[in-house]
Scaffold this motif. Sequence first.
Motif, short mmCIF file in Angstrom:
data_model
loop_
_atom_site.label_atom_id
_atom_site.label_comp_id
_atom_site.label_asym_id
_atom_site.label_seq_id
_atom_site.Cartn_x
_atom_site.Cartn_y
_atom_site.Cartn_z
N PRO A 178 0.81 -1.23 0.00
CA PRO A 178 0.00 0.00 0.00
C PRO A 178 0.83 1.28 0.00
N ASN A 179 2.11 1.17 0.34
CA ASN A 179 2.98 2.35 0.40
C ASN A 179 3.99 2.39 -0.74
N LEU A 180 3.68 1.71 -1.83
CA LEU A 180 4.59 1.66 -2.96
C LEU A 180 4.95 3.06 -3.46
N SER A 181 3.97 3.93 -3.56
CA SER A 181 4.22 5.30 -4.03
C SER A 181 5.21 6.02 -3.12
N ASP A 182 5.04 5.88 -1.81
CA ASP A 182 5.96 6.51 -0.85
C ASP A 182 7.36 5.95 -0.99
N PHE A 183 7.47 4.64 -1.19
CA PHE A 183 8.78 4.01 -1.32
C PHE A 183 9.52 4.53 -2.55
N LEU A 184 8.80 4.68 -3.64
CA LEU A 184 9.43 5.20 -4.86
C LEU A 184 9.88 6.65 -4.68
N ASP A 185 9.12 7.42 -3.93
CA ASP A 185 9.51 8.80 -3.64
C ASP A 185 10.76 8.85 -2.76
N ILE A 186 10.80 7.98 -1.77
CA ILE A 186 11.95 7.94 -0.85
C ILE A 186 13.21 7.56 -1.62
N ALA A 187 13.11 6.55 -2.48
CA ALA A 187 14.26 6.12 -3.26
C ALA A 187 14.75 7.26 -4.16
N TYR A 188 13.82 7.93 -4.82
CA TYR A 188 14.19 9.02 -5.72
C TYR A 188 14.86 10.17 -4.97
N LYS A 189 14.34 10.48 -3.80
CA LYS A 189 14.91 11.55 -2.97
C LYS A 189 16.35 11.24 -2.60
#
Length: 289
Positions: free
Chosen positions: A63-74
């Motif tokens: 459910p937090n896939l979007s957050d994980f992708l943002d964290i990785a990109y950051k």
Amino acid sequence: MKKFKKVYIEITNVCNLKCNFCPKTCRHPKYMSIEEFEFIINQVKEFTDYIYMHVKGEPLLHPNLSDFLDIAYKNAIRVNITTNGVLLKKNKAILLSKPGLRQLNISLHSLEQNEWIDDKQEYMDNIFDFIDEAKSSNLIVALRLWNLSQDGENNIAKNKYILDSLEEKLKLDYSIADEFTKKRGIKIRERLYLNEDIEFSWPALDSDFYDEQGFCYGLRDQLGILVDGTVIPCCLDGEGKINLGNIFDSKLLDILDTNRVQDIYDNFSNRCAVEELCKRCGYKNKFNK
């Protein structure tokens, strides 16, 4: 400091399918929290520029896939995801909008080896819809057919529905089967690929296969981190049998600076497996040449 080509981070060990080629994990089902993922990224970013969001489990379930992708990109980490493709429609907006997502691998062999997919046409249509929309992005899409038998018998027949669908929907002017007689990978168009490979068996301590000779890129080009933080040498230790330590208890730098890690690395340099699981892994023979 050693840099790895990739680090596998298992964001969940839960899957929505029961594929014949992938044994269900005996571990407790778990989804990695945002805090846990961010903690891991802060450690692995010193060791790699690329992560893969799986070992076992289906990453698109998280459910937090979007957050994980943002964290990785950051944190300047590029992400590769491997999926069975069932949840592509549900997650399409996320996957096509995240600049940190570099590549999406879709395991089409999940269809051929899975009775849990009720509607084959709907499954393929959702994949084609995703592929079509991905054309306008920078995302690399790699379609996989990793279900070939060693002797090659019936490989074309078992994948006929998938190959016919690809040729029709993608308007290919050549036979995929003919192309696969020349090479294992086909570039269909810019940033869209189709690859086939021999089906591998997940190594297990009770496996009949045993060979102390062979080579592996574990702890050389890659390492893995299971959903509970267990650090493993490669992506095929799906049960964490080679537990090198836990990233939530010890720094990754300290975990990698142990005699056990060095022994695994040094012995594979001499084409020798020292861990019992590695001795029962047939995948290492792929690199014997």
